[in-house]
Design a protein around this motif. Structure first.
Motif, PDB file in Angstrom:
ATOM      1  N   PRO A   1       0.880  -1.266  -0.087  1.00 61.53           N
ATOM      2  CA  PRO A   1      -0.084  -0.015  -0.186  1.00 61.53           C
ATOM      3  C   PRO A   1       0.765   1.425  -0.030  1.00 61.53           C
ATOM      4  O   PRO A   1       1.853   1.370   0.609  1.00 61.53           O
ATOM      5  CB  PRO A   1      -0.747  -0.080   1.258  1.00 61.53           C
TER       6      PRO A   1
ATOM      7  N   ASP B   1      -1.593   6.610   1.101  1.00 57.03           N
ATOM      8  CA  ASP B   1      -3.010   7.002   1.543  1.00 57.03           C
ATOM      9  C   ASP B   1      -3.767   5.682   1.082  1.00 57.03           C
ATOM     10  O   ASP B   1      -4.934   5.610   0.853  1.00 57.03           O
ATOM     11  CB  ASP B   1      -3.509   8.036   0.746  1.00 57.03           C
ATOM     12  N   GLU B   2      -3.456   4.549   1.233  1.00 61.09           N
ATOM     13  CA  GLU B   2      -3.939   3.199   0.807  1.00 61.09           C
ATOM     14  C   GLU B   2      -3.919   2.285   1.834  1.00 61.09           C
ATOM     15  O   GLU B   2      -3.301   2.364   2.939  1.00 61.09           O
ATOM     16  CB  GLU B   2      -3.227   2.909  -0.394  1.00 61.09           C
ATOM     17  N   VAL B   3      -4.563   1.191   1.779  1.00 55.75           N
ATOM     18  CA  VAL B   3      -4.872   0.138   2.836  1.00 55.75           C
ATOM     19  C   VAL B   3      -4.580  -1.294   1.896  1.00 55.75           C
ATOM     20  O   VAL B   3      -4.850  -1.310   0.556  1.00 55.75           O
ATOM     21  CB  VAL B   3      -5.981   0.036   3.405  1.00 55.75           C
TER      22      VAL B   3
ATOM     23  N   VAL C   1      -5.870  -5.118   1.672  1.00 60.80           N
ATOM     24  CA  VAL C   1      -6.891  -5.973   2.217  1.00 60.80           C
ATOM     25  C   VAL C   1      -6.627  -7.351   1.808  1.00 60.80           C
ATOM     26  O   VAL C   1      -6.556  -7.570   0.736  1.00 60.80           O
ATOM     27  CB  VAL C   1      -8.463  -5.575   1.700  1.00 60.80           C
TER      28      VAL C   1
ATOM     29  N   VAL D   1      -8.329  -5.677   6.770  1.00 60.77           N
ATOM     30  CA  VAL D   1      -7.422  -4.713   6.360  1.00 60.77           C
ATOM     31  C   VAL D   1      -6.203  -5.422   7.269  1.00 60.77           C
ATOM     32  O   VAL D   1      -6.071  -5.581   8.503  1.00 60.77           O
ATOM     33  CB  VAL D   1      -7.515  -3.325   7.060  1.00 60.77           C
TER      34      VAL D   1
ATOM     35  N   LYS E   1      -1.485  -0.671   6.182  1.00 59.41           N
ATOM     36  CA  LYS E   1      -2.072   0.636   5.719  1.00 59.41           C
ATOM     37  C   LYS E   1      -0.823   1.486   5.598  1.00 59.41           C
ATOM     38  O   LYS E   1       0.010   1.393   6.180  1.00 59.41           O
ATOM     39  CB  LYS E   1      -3.265   1.215   6.799  1.00 59.41           C
TER      40      LYS E   1
ATOM     41  N   ALA F   1      -3.140   7.116   5.766  1.00 58.23           N
ATOM     42  CA  ALA F   1      -4.389   6.328   5.745  1.00 58.23           C
ATOM     43  C   ALA F   1      -5.228   6.655   6.900  1.00 58.23           C
ATOM     44  O   ALA F   1      -4.761   6.293   7.949  1.00 58.23           O
ATOM     45  CB  ALA F   1      -4.300   4.989   5.344  1.00 58.23           C
TER      46      ALA F   1
ATOM     47  N   GLU G   1      -8.654   0.970  10.270  1.00 54.56           N
ATOM     48  CA  GLU G   1      -7.466   0.434  10.985  1.00 54.56           C
ATOM     49  C   GLU G   1      -7.151  -1.022  10.756  1.00 54.56           C
ATOM     50  O   GLU G   1      -7.959  -1.605   9.977  1.00 54.56           O
ATOM     51  CB  GLU G   1      -7.569   0.390  12.348  1.00 54.56           C
ATOM     52  N   ILE G   2      -6.019  -1.433  10.744  1.00 51.21           N
ATOM     53  CA  ILE G   2      -5.615  -2.853  10.506  1.00 51.21           C
ATOM     54  C   ILE G   2      -6.352  -3.661  11.584  1.00 51.21           C
ATOM     55  O   ILE G   2      -6.852  -3.478  12.576  1.00 51.21           O
ATOM     56  CB  ILE G   2      -4.100  -3.340  11.104  1.00 51.21           C
TER      57      ILE G   2
ATOM     58  N   ALA H   1      -7.793   4.573   1.116  1.00 54.98           N
ATOM     59  CA  ALA H   1      -8.389   4.591   2.572  1.00 54.98           C
ATOM     60  C   ALA H   1      -9.733   5.416   2.445  1.00 54.98           C
ATOM     61  O   ALA H   1     -10.474   5.043   3.409  1.00 54.98           O
ATOM     62  CB  ALA H   1      -7.549   4.975   3.637  1.00 54.98           C
TER      63      ALA H   1
ATOM     64  N   LYS I   1     -15.783   0.671   5.161  1.00 59.77           N
ATOM     65  CA  LYS I   1     -15.750  -0.251   6.564  1.00 59.77           C
ATOM     66  C   LYS I   1     -16.952  -0.660   7.047  1.00 59.77           C
ATOM     67  O   LYS I   1     -18.053  -0.288   6.908  1.00 59.77           O
ATOM     68  CB  LYS I   1     -15.322   0.916   7.850  1.00 59.77           C
TER      69      LYS I   1
END
Length: 351
Positions: free
Chosen positions: A30, A33-35, A37, A74, A77, A81, A85-86, A135, A140
């Protein structure tokens, strides 16, 4: 949480028209600004077939990992982000990211962003074990909702919910849903009912008829058996004057040419399905003197996504789906091309 591997299994479209190749590729990392998954399930949408076949006048990524209805957890991150959250459950949607700075993004029309990134089309999507999402745009998900059942909500659900909002139909009014027995249509019927609308389902075949009736459609019009579709749809409305709104979810062109004829005066026709090389056509006189509104509706914005998932989380939406394995994607595409899927297919992603 298990360590993140260096490689993963994915379905990769290596040439226009496919088929997808099941192979190992690197796990992406990532950006700020990314996550990342770890996916557990992904829906299969007709858009994925269009992407593989290169049907649309929009450049598609080469060596593409398709898919845009992914649900998972997730596992990493970037430093910038925010909002997720993780360990959170998250969904990756068609709109993978946008600039967040243009006029469209500022006015909650992020899908219209000229620099939008599209999962499984301009960037790699969810037909893999690990996928990247911005993110700001991942959904979510409540941890109490099943990840397999919520996967179709992330595109099909949001798309039809947005279309119903765009139609302007009010509680007690009638909406005709064309392609009601498909993945989009089965969800559109449920959102329509949850919003207080009356549903006329239009599709073909006894299996789809049974499903639509089970979902609570007040009438089912079988286009494959009808000798006068327009008359049959109008007759199915409570007063015979036609539908207040029409949702066009079809994958062929003909229904897009018929809808104005059975929409009631001052009704709204909403084009959502994207058959390749198709055109909308309507008689000018009829459209003008009956004040018909014809419009397109694209995927929902971030808030539409929150609302669509909330309908599901509250138990108001139950997406009919069948489960297969990620490796079975070519067979699912074949069934899709043959029009043999009632509802949606959801692929289980290997651990």
């Amino acid at each position: 949480m298990s360590p993140i591997p260096e490689t993963q299994w994915a379905q990769v479209v290596e040439k226009k028209g496919g088929p997808p190749v099941y192979k190992q590729i690197p796990v992406p990392k990532p950006g700020p600004d990314e996550v990342l998954v770890k996916l557990r399930y992904t829906g299969v949408c007709h858009t994925d077939l269009h992407a593989m076949n290169g049907d649309w006048p929009l450049p598609v990524k080469q060596n593409l990992v398709g898919g845009h209805e992914g649900a998972g957890v997730v596992v990493a991150k970037g430093s910038l982000a925010q909002g997720i959250e993780i360990g959170d459950h998250a969904g990756i949607k068609w709109l993978n990211g946008s600039c967040l700075a243009c006029e469209f993004c500022k006015t909650s029309d992020e899908p219209l962003c000229p620099d939008a990134q599209l999962s499984g089309y301009t960037v790699d999507g969810t037909f893999q074990q690990y996928a990247i999402g911005k993110a700001a745009h991942v959904s979510k998900l409540p941890k109490n909702v099943p990840l397999d059942a919520v996967a179709p909500i992330l595109c099909a659900g949001i798309t039809v919910y947005k279309g119903l909002k765009e139609s302007g139909a009010r509680p007690g009014q009638t909406v005709a849903i064309v392609g009601a027995g498909g993945g989009l249509g089965s969800l559109a019927q449920q959102y329509a009912k949850a919003m207080g609308l009356r549903v006329i389902a239009i599709d073909g075949g006894d299996e789809k008829k049974a499903m639509c009736e089970k979902l609570g459609a007040e009438a089912f019009v079988d286009y494959s058996k009808s000798t006068d579709l327009v008359a049959d749809v109008k007759a199915a409305t409570p007063d015979g004057l036609g539908a207040h709104a029409v949702l066009l979810l079809a994958v062929s062109e003909k229904p897009f040419q018929q809808a104005v004829a059975y929409a009631r005066s001052r009704g709204t026709v909403v084009a959502i399905g994207l058959p390749a090389h198709a055109f909308l056509k309507a008689p000018v006189f009829d459209t003008v003197v009956r004040m018909i509104n014809i419009k397109g509706s694209y995927v929902g914005n971030r808030q539409d996504g929150v609302e669509a998932v909330d309908f599901f989380a509250r138990g108001l939406i139950n997406a009919p789906f069948k489960t297969a394995q990620l490796k079975d994607l070519p067979e699912v595409f074949k069934l899709m091309e043959e029009g043999k899927i009632a509802g949606r297919y959801v692929l289980e992603i290997p651990e």
